[in-house]
Design a protein around this motif. Structure first.
Motif, short mmCIF file in Angstrom:
data_model
loop_
_atom_site.label_atom_id
_atom_site.label_comp_id
_atom_site.label_asym_id
_atom_site.label_seq_id
_atom_site.Cartn_x
_atom_site.Cartn_y
_atom_site.Cartn_z
N LEU B 89 0.86 -1.19 0.00
CA LEU B 89 0.00 0.00 0.00
C LEU B 89 0.90 1.23 0.00
N PRO B 90 0.43 2.35 -0.60
CA PRO B 90 1.28 3.56 -0.58
C PRO B 90 1.51 4.04 0.85
N VAL B 91 2.78 4.21 1.19
CA VAL B 91 3.10 4.58 2.57
C VAL B 91 2.52 5.95 2.91
N SER B 92 2.45 6.85 1.90
CA SER B 92 1.93 8.19 2.18
C SER B 92 0.46 8.12 2.59
N LEU B 93 -0.31 7.23 1.95
CA LEU B 93 -1.72 7.12 2.31
C LEU B 93 -1.88 6.49 3.69
N ILE B 94 -1.03 5.49 3.98
CA ILE B 94 -1.07 4.88 5.32
C ILE B 94 -0.81 5.96 6.36
N ALA B 95 0.22 6.79 6.09
CA ALA B 95 0.58 7.84 7.03
C ALA B 95 -0.57 8.83 7.19
N ALA B 96 -1.20 9.20 6.07
CA ALA B 96 -2.30 10.17 6.15
C ALA B 96 -3.43 9.62 6.99
N ILE B 97 -3.74 8.34 6.82
CA ILE B 97 -4.84 7.75 7.60
C ILE B 97 -4.48 7.68 9.07
N LYS B 98 -3.23 7.33 9.35
CA LYS B 98 -2.81 7.25 10.75
C LYS B 98 -2.90 8.62 11.41
N VAL B 99 -2.46 9.66 10.69
CA VAL B 99 -2.51 11.01 11.25
C VAL B 99 -3.95 11.44 11.45
N PHE B 100 -4.79 11.13 10.46
CA PHE B 100 -6.19 11.55 10.57
C PHE B 100 -6.87 10.89 11.77
N THR B 101 -6.68 9.59 11.93
CA THR B 101 -7.34 8.92 13.07
C THR B 101 -6.77 9.42 14.39
N HIS B 102 -5.46 9.69 14.39
CA HIS B 102 -4.87 10.21 15.61
C HIS B 102 -5.48 11.56 15.97
N TRP B 103 -5.68 12.39 14.94
CA TRP B 103 -6.30 13.69 15.17
C TRP B 103 -7.72 13.52 15.71
N LEU B 104 -8.44 12.59 15.06
CA LEU B 104 -9.84 12.37 15.42
C LEU B 104 -9.98 11.95 16.89
N VAL B 105 -9.17 10.98 17.32
CA VAL B 105 -9.35 10.47 18.67
C VAL B 105 -8.71 11.37 19.72
N SER B 106 -7.72 12.18 19.33
CA SER B 106 -7.09 13.01 20.36
C SER B 106 -7.72 14.40 20.41
N THR B 107 -8.15 14.93 19.28
CA THR B 107 -8.68 16.30 19.28
C THR B 107 -10.19 16.35 19.38
N GLY B 108 -10.85 15.28 18.95
CA GLY B 108 -12.31 15.26 19.07
C GLY B 108 -12.77 15.57 20.48
N PRO B 109 -12.25 14.85 21.49
CA PRO B 109 -12.64 15.16 22.87
C PRO B 109 -12.27 16.58 23.29
N LEU B 110 -11.16 17.10 22.75
CA LEU B 110 -10.74 18.46 23.10
C LEU B 110 -11.78 19.47 22.62
N LEU B 111 -12.30 19.24 21.41
CA LEU B 111 -13.31 20.16 20.89
C LEU B 111 -14.59 20.10 21.73
N ILE B 112 -14.91 18.89 22.20
CA ILE B 112 -16.10 18.75 23.04
C ILE B 112 -15.89 19.48 24.37
N MET B 113 -14.63 19.46 24.84
CA MET B 113 -14.32 20.08 26.12
C MET B 113 -14.19 21.59 26.01
N SER B 114 -14.06 22.11 24.79
CA SER B 114 -13.70 23.52 24.63
C SER B 114 -14.71 24.52 25.21
N PRO B 115 -16.03 24.28 25.18
CA PRO B 115 -16.93 25.27 25.79
C PRO B 115 -16.62 25.49 27.27
N LEU B 116 -16.27 24.41 27.94
CA LEU B 116 -15.94 24.50 29.37
C LEU B 116 -14.72 25.39 29.58
#
Lengths: 209, 222
Positions: B89-116
């Motif tokens: 598989l293209p390594v660049s696409l693997i990397a992009a997916i890994k970064v995207f999921t990392h962003w999703l699981v680490s920043t998603g909760p942060l955005l939910i917490m941001s109003p507080l």
């Protein structure tokens, strides 16, 4: 020349020349047994052959195309098993192999994976995290890939590590079967291969200062 | 495409679920840093409103650095990364997916917490909307650019501090534009230009960084 061909490879690690102008050719129907003392560069050579690392000079081709290029199709037809098992310790054996098969575009069902785990002797442990398994069992799970992916070229770096005698025997007979069916294997080990593994060719690496 | 979805994306999500305790740590860190400011500086509503955007953004950058090492470290150590790179598989696409999921699981909760967090620092609604928009555009930029440095330092023992030294200077422009957008919102001025610049940086990062990450991972395998 078809098959996996390395021409005038040079590998330098930390200012030490591991080997220079190395030529190697692996054809189908052949088991090559790479020998050499610790630090001679066996692992480095195998990683160069798979295209994981880049040689200082020379090139590795598969069916006339460089191994890393998609036109060589090397990755569709090969399996590399290194010192590292490639298993995520938090995931179960079943999950690890399911994701691995998906990555390598091998279509298998869950029951096929369970059957293969049965063959390699990890029965009933497919659902617990890999971290809970013993070193030998982890090695067996890693080796299960050889049964799952229909690849012709096997590049195996010390596959016998941590295996018990039954495991070694199983792997050696599998080697013979694979070679008889037209596969190709290059492997390293510190124990000599027994007669079970069939005929094999030696390739010696010397330790250089 | 199916291989990427079933072999990489699903695996990343499964791993994130297994390591959920590790994912919460950067969030707790961020929450604590933001809570410390009113205690240390004094609870004057005007002061807090003045420093609020900067505090939240600095905390976001630091906490993202804290969690970023997770991106490739384990896969590198247990050899999964080797197997991924040999899958064809293209390594660049693997990397992009890994970064995207990392962003999703680490920043998603942060955005939910941001109003507080916004309430802690007495931000007005306009300021909060601007902050949320800058976080939405800016945090993926942190992940994509940061992943290049993570790829380079993955083979290094204790690369954490090195990672921070490499990345913090790179994040300065983002910090400036993001806080300036929220400041403009506080003064009821348009903040679209700042958002546009952050958006442009993000698009550039999404287009270029997967190739840089792939290359840095190849270098680390050598």
């Amino acid at each position: 020349m078809t098959g996996l061909v390395a021409t005038s490879l040079t590998c330098i690690k930390r200012d030490r020349v591991l080997f220079e102008n190395l030529n190697l050719q692996l054809q189908t129907g052949e088991l090559m047994y790479l020998r050499g003392p610790n630090g001679a560069g066996k692992t480095s050579l195998l990683r160069l052959l798979t295209g994981l690392s880049m040689p200082e000079a020379g090139e590795v081709t598969f069916n006339h195309a460089p191994v890393q290029h998609s036109e060589s199709q090397f990755y569709r037809q090969s399996i590399y098993l290194g010192h590292k098992s490639g298993l995520s310790s938090a995931l179960s054996a079943l999950d690890n192999l399911t994701y691995w098969c998906a990555q390598h575009q091998v279509t298998v069902t869950e029951s096929q994976i369970v059957n293969v785990l049965d063959v390699v002797g990890v029965t009933g442990l497919e659902d617990i995290p890999v971290a809970m398994l013993s070193a030998g069992q982890q090695r067996r799970v890693a080796l299960a890939r050889l049964w799952l992916k229909p690849a012709r070229f096997w590049v195996l770096d010390e596959p016998f590590t941590a295996l018990d005698t039954a495991g070694v025997a199983l792997l050696e007979t599998t080697f013979k079967k694979h070679v008889d069916e037209g596969g190709a294997i290059i492997t390293t080990s510190h124990q000599p291969l027994s007669a079970r593994a069939g005929t094999h060719r030696y390739f010696d690496l010397e330790y250089r200062f | 495409m199916r291989a990427l979805y079933r072999g990489v994306l699903k695996r990343e999500l499964a791993l994130a679920f297994q390591h959920r305790a590790e994912l919460v740590q950067p969030l707790m860190f961020m929450l604590m840093v933001v809570t410390l400011f009113p205690l240390g500086i004094g609870p004057g509503p005007e002061t807090l409103q003045r420093i609020g955007p900067g505090v939240i953004w600095i905390a976001a950058i630091l906490s993202s650095l804290l969690g970023m090492e997770r991106l490739f470290r384990e896969d590198f150590q247990d050899g999964s990364l080797e197997q991924l790179m040999l899958s064809g598989l293209p390594v660049s696409l693997i990397a992009a997916i890994k970064v995207f999921t990392h962003w999703l699981v680490s920043t998603g909760p942060l955005l939910i917490m941001s109003p507080l967090l916004a309430m802690f620092l007495n931000l007005t609604l306009d300021m909060y909307v601007a902050l949320l928009l800058t976080l939405l555009l800016g945090t993926p930029l942190l992940s994509f650019v940061g992943a290049i440095a993570v790829g380079l330092t993955v083979g290094v023992q204790r690369g954490g501090i090195l990672l921070a030294l490499l990345l913090i200077p790179v994040f300065i422009p983002l910090l400036i534009f993001a806080t300036s957008a929220v400041d403009s919102a506080a003064l009821q001025l348009p903040y679209l230009p700042q958002l546009a610049i952050i958006g442009a940086m993000l698009l550039l990062a999404i287009a270029v960084s997967p190739f840089a990450i792939a290359y840095s991972l190849r270098v680390s395998q050598n």
